[in-house]
Design an enzyme around this catalytic site. Structure first.
Site, PDB file in Angstrom:
ATOM      1  CB  SER A  95      20.488  40.097  47.231  1.00 23.58           C
ATOM      2  OG  SER A  95      19.939  40.455  48.475  1.00 23.58           O
ATOM      3  CG  ASP A 228      20.281  33.923  52.192  1.00 25.75           C
ATOM      4  OD1 ASP A 228      20.430  34.819  53.044  1.00 25.75           O
ATOM      5  OD2 ASP A 228      20.193  34.142  50.972  1.00 25.75           O
ATOM      6  CG  HIS A 257      22.473  36.948  51.162  1.00 24.08           C
ATOM      7  ND1 HIS A 257      21.239  36.640  50.625  1.00 24.08           N
ATOM      8  CD2 HIS A 257      22.745  38.227  50.777  1.00 24.08           C
ATOM      9  CE1 HIS A 257      20.782  37.690  49.943  1.00 24.08           C
ATOM     10  NE2 HIS A 257      21.675  38.654  50.025  1.00 24.08           N
TER      11      HIS A 257
END
Lengths: 280, 275
Positions: A95, A228, A257
């Site tokens: 991320s 996600d 995610h």
């Protein structure tokens, strides 16, 4: 606690586990390096030196007032790699950490690096703009900012219960434990640091960094869940894989995610596979 | 008679008793009686196990140790027990049961608590680890994977010949459980031994070039026995890979193993044959 100190005095905490060729794991917002603990243990137990640090303002690193931006995050990472004199590194970013490692490569070059893995990562560019029409509207990030300012603890709970681990999707049942860990880690970050990091991960344009990585020919693996809801796969993983020449894309069907937890073992073995196979 | 006259050879994973064929001849020529028992169900030929690997997938460690222990207990005197690779783990488990007059383990897989995992081992085991579904299956090496894991000092051609003659699949469950994850689970697992207990003398033989069970693993395993009153020694062969029991020069390994075992074996106490 093992730390490296940056020129502006920030102490960056890191964990250095195992022996062998180094793998450096960069975490996501608003978490810290414990969010990598499953993968870090697995890699360290399988012949690699697995290192994970807390980004400034997160976890056990200094809650600085300044420097909550991608350039500084990348420079901090450079200090860590220099201080430990790591070579032939596989950089892994989850991320926001994906932005951090990509910006590191863009600013500091590829000399120390032999491979790159982007996991649910924010590059190339999350924010919707005129020249990034497929991006996420700024209202989404403003809502996270508004929530953080109003009730940070509840905002993190809501993220953990809902989109982060896919708990708002039928059939997805992230455990109370992983949701609690998200909340706990999130609250260990500094208020200002986490707030400004929202801009860092959403409004930083990594496309020039990806082009530099592509030109340098860094072996790259992109891993992304196709459900996600934080970094949609078309905005993140698919776009990065298309932009980096020769990058491999592994899609986790139906995955949210937070695959460091929800798909912990699969992600561990995919990372190990890449680390074993990427040439030095 | 004061020294053992029987050698029991315990084969490793991805292998059958056929892997000992040279050693059987070699030791018999020295006047020893040689047994090379199969894991339960592996008594058929290599080709049959390739045809139907379900028996491999279903195998368990306790059943295998029980089976081998029964074979050894039926002998009229404790034999020398030698094991290669996972056969080394099994040999350690058999010695821990009080069986055997001496033990030699060659390129041994670890018993529980040995936490050294060199990257070449991870790379060798990875074909089994990369897919969680293999946990419940038999897992075979491709010729290329076999060449890396077992026969890395051989030419590709010689490695291929070894693969064709000897290689079968291995139980994926064993690799998962006794490879990586046993050390992360609480309590004693199937490959636990009491490192402080007394037992027959035991020699570890490592090979410098062994990828799948490198010397570091064997050295660490041997050191775990520091608190045992029993004799434990370690010997390393330079330049030898995991295929050390059949690769050129294997006779030196076989002779070192047998000479050490006969020199250090516990004096025989023959089981009285009751009328």
């Amino acid at each position: 606690m093992p730390t490296v100190t940056t020129p502006d005095g920030a102490e960056i905490f890191y964990k250095d586990w195992g022996e062998g060729r180094p793998v450096v794991l960069a975490h996501g917002w608003p978490l810290h390096s414990d969010s990598w603990q499953v993968q870090q243990l697995f890699l360290a137990a399988n012949g690699f030196r697995a290192i994970a640090h807390d980004r400034r303002g997160h976890g056990r690193s200094t809650q600085t007032w300044h420097g909550n931006d991608m350039d500084t995050y990348a420079d901090d990472l450079a200090h860590l790699l220099d201080a430990l004199d790591l070579r032939d590194v596989v950089l892994v970013g989850f991320s926001t950490g994906g932005g951090e490692v990509v910006r590191y490569l863009g600013r500091h070059g590829t000399d120390r690096v032999r491979g790159l893995v982007l996991v649910s990562a924010v590059p190339p560019f999350m924010l919707r703009t005129d020249d990034n029409p497929g991006g996420v509207p700024i209202e989404v990030f403003d809502e996270i900012r508004r929530g953080s300012l109003a009730d940070r603890s509840q905002t993190y709970r809501d993220l953990a219960d809902g989109p982060f681990f896919g708990g708002n999707r039928p059939g997805q049942e992230p455990s109370q434990g992983i949701r609690d860990a998200f909340w706990l880690q999130g609250l260990q970050s500094g208020h200002r640091n986490a707030l400004e990091c929202i801009a860092a991960f959403s409004a930083t344009d990594f496309r020039p960094d990806l082009d530099a990585i592509s030109a340098a020919g860094v072996a790259t693996l992109v891993i992304h869940g196709d459900d996600d809801q934080v970094v949609p796969i078309d905005v993140g993983g698919r776009a990065s894989a298309e932009r980096i020449a020769g990058a491999a894309l592994t899609v986790y069907p139906g995955a949210p995610h937070g695959i460091t937890d929800t798909h912990a073992r699969r992600l561990s073995t995919d990372l190990l596979s890449f680390c074993l196979e990427v040439p030095s | 008679m004061s020294t053992p006259d029987t050698v029991v050879l315990v084969h490793g994973l991805w292998m059958t008793p056929r892997s000992w064929e040279h050693w059987v001849t070699h030791y018999e020529a020295k006047g020893m009686r040689v047994l090379a028992p199969a894991y339960p169900g592996f008594e058929v030929e290599v080709e049959a196990l390739r045809e139907d690997p379900q028996v491999i997938a279903d195998l368990t460690v306790p059943a295998t140790v029980d089976h081998l222990a029964a074979v050894i207990s039926a002998l009229d005197a404790p034999p020398v027990i030698m094991g290669h690779s996972f056969g080394g783990t099994l040999t350690q488990l058999l010695l821990a049961r009080g069986l055997g007059a001496a033990g030699v383990v060659i390129d041994s897989a670890p018993t529980e608590g040995v936490r050294v995992t060199p990257v070449s081992q991870a790379r060798s085991l990875f074909p089994a680890l990369k897919n969680p579904a293999t946990r419940h299956r038999a897992v075979a090496f491709t010729p290329e994977e076999f060449h890396y894991a077992f026969t890395n000092t051989l030419s590709a051609e010689d490695s291929r010949a070894a693969w064709e003659r000897y290689a079968i699949a291995a139980p994926g469950y064993w690799i998962w459980e006794y490879g990586l994850f046993a050390n992360f689970k609480p309590g004693h697992q199937d490959t636990w031994v009491d490192y402080s207990a007394d037992r027959a003398p035991l020699l570890f033989i490592g090979g410098e070039k062994d990828h799948i069970m490198p010397p570091a693993v064997n050295r660490s395993n041997a050191k775990h026995y520091a608190k045992s009153p029993a004799l434990t020694e370690y010997h390393e062969f330079a330049g030898r890979d995991h295929w050390t029991c059949a690769a050129p020069g294997w006779e030196a390994v076989a002779d070192t193993a047998l000479d050490w075992a006969l020199e250090h074996a516990k004096p025989l106490q023959r089981t009285a044959v009751e009328g």
